[in-house]
Write a protein that holds these residues in place. Structure first.
Motif, short mmCIF file in Angstrom:
data_model
loop_
_atom_site.label_atom_id
_atom_site.label_comp_id
_atom_site.label_asym_id
_atom_site.label_seq_id
_atom_site.Cartn_x
_atom_site.Cartn_y
_atom_site.Cartn_z
N VAL A 81 -1.28 -7.69 -3.80
CA VAL A 81 0.02 -8.32 -4.10
C VAL A 81 1.10 -7.28 -4.36
O VAL A 81 2.29 -7.57 -4.19
CB VAL A 81 -0.07 -9.30 -5.29
CG1 VAL A 81 -1.06 -10.42 -5.01
CG2 VAL A 81 -0.39 -8.59 -6.59
N LEU A 82 0.70 -6.07 -4.75
CA LEU A 82 1.68 -5.00 -4.94
C LEU A 82 2.03 -4.32 -3.62
O LEU A 82 2.91 -3.45 -3.57
CB LEU A 82 1.15 -3.97 -5.94
CG LEU A 82 1.04 -4.45 -7.39
CD1 LEU A 82 0.28 -3.44 -8.24
CD2 LEU A 82 2.42 -4.72 -7.98
N GLY A 83 1.34 -4.71 -2.55
CA GLY A 83 1.65 -4.19 -1.23
C GLY A 83 1.36 -2.72 -1.07
O GLY A 83 2.10 -2.00 -0.37
N LEU A 84 0.27 -2.25 -1.68
CA LEU A 84 -0.03 -0.82 -1.63
C LEU A 84 -0.66 -0.45 -0.29
O LEU A 84 -1.46 -1.21 0.27
CB LEU A 84 -0.97 -0.45 -2.77
CG LEU A 84 -0.42 -0.76 -4.17
CD1 LEU A 84 -1.36 -0.26 -5.24
CD2 LEU A 84 0.95 -0.15 -4.36
N PRO A 85 -0.33 0.70 0.25
CA PRO A 85 -0.84 1.11 1.56
C PRO A 85 -2.26 1.69 1.47
O PRO A 85 -2.74 2.04 0.39
CB PRO A 85 0.15 2.20 1.99
CG PRO A 85 0.59 2.81 0.69
CD PRO A 85 0.64 1.67 -0.30
N GLY A 86 -2.89 1.76 2.62
CA GLY A 86 -4.21 2.38 2.69
C GLY A 86 -5.31 1.51 2.14
O GLY A 86 -5.19 0.29 2.04
#
Length: 269
Positions: A104-109
């Protein structure tokens, strides 16, 4: 025939990165309004205070009373870009919560494999800018899951408000743990609509009720709805479909009894 009190205010939320407003209504009921009930107004005021205080809040009560709708509509008004919703089915582990937050925080990888590295990443991101973390269906959380949110909340650098929304034993679990309960800035209990609220709210909730006899509204509430907004949404949906199918029908007790037959035996007069 009883007189209808003045209509309740219609709550007009603004759009943001939350579910679209039509999703707030059970069955995505067309033409339904989000109503400015006493519970809605209280939610808006309480969330505003919790956001200002960077605090924790718990909204609790039986299913179908409009908790999620009230929170979503209020946060579209107060913090549309900062809100991140987390919802679980089942009994999530702490790892489930970490992964959900990562998404939900849209973190990559890919998420870190080690718990310490994962927690450090989440704390660093939650320290970058203010966010409201809304944990819906919180009755599914284990005690250690609540504690994990406290762990993030207590970090000296994270900038968050945490909102638990749940039914069942949400209140009992949180209130029974001193370390958790002491951090809840505001508790808000949701209760069914009163008979007066039915008369002020339902006619403005949907056009099918605008000319309904107040006695019939109370009859529908006494027999089937019992002040539960989700049940009112189901009744409204069936009434709307019936009126669309047969223009000769009108909202009366015959139609209501037919609708009740669709809701199960426990909702029949």
């Amino acid at each position: 025939m009883n007189a209808i009190p003045g209509p309740a205010a219609v709550f007009r939320p603004r759009r943001g990165p939350l579910p679209p407003p039509r999703k707030d209504h059970y069955l995505s009921l067309p033409d339904a309004n989000v109503m400015g009930t006493a519970a809605m107004k209280e939610t808006l005021a309480n969330l505003g205070e919790v956001i200002d205080a960077r605090g924790m809040m718990c909204l609790y009560g039986p299913a179908g009373l409009g908790k999620t709708m009230s929170v979503n509509a209020s946060l579209r008004e107060l913090a549309p870009r900062a809100t991140r919703r987390i919802e679980f089915r089942g009994r999530p582990t702490v790892l489930d919560i970490r992964r959900n937050l990562f998404n939900v925080l849209g973190l990559p990888g890919s998420p870190p494999r080690q718990p310490t590295a994962f927690d450090t990443l989440l704390k660093d991101v939650l320290a970058e800018e203010f966010r409201v973390l809304v944990c819906d269906e919180a009755q599914w959380l284990r005690e250690e899951s609540f504690e994990y949110f406290r762990h993030l909340f207590d970090d000296l650098y994270t900038d968050i408000a945490v909102v638990f929304v749940g039914g069942g034993n949400t209140y009992q679990v949180l209130a029974s743990k001193d370390m958790l309960a002491s951090r809840v800035h505001i508790w808000q209990e949701f209760r069914p609509l009163t008979r007066v609220e039915v008369l002020t709210t339902i006619p403005a909730y949907h056009p099918v009720w605008q000319t309904a006899d107040p006695d019939d509204l109370l009859y529908a509430d006494d027999v089937a709805a019992h002040g539960v907004f989700r049940t009112w949404a189901k009744i409204t949906y069936h009434v709307k479909r019936a009126l669309e199918t047969n223009s000769d029908l009108e909202v009366d007790r015959n139609l209501l009894r037919w609708v009740f037959s669709k809701l199960g035996r426990h909702n029949q007069p």
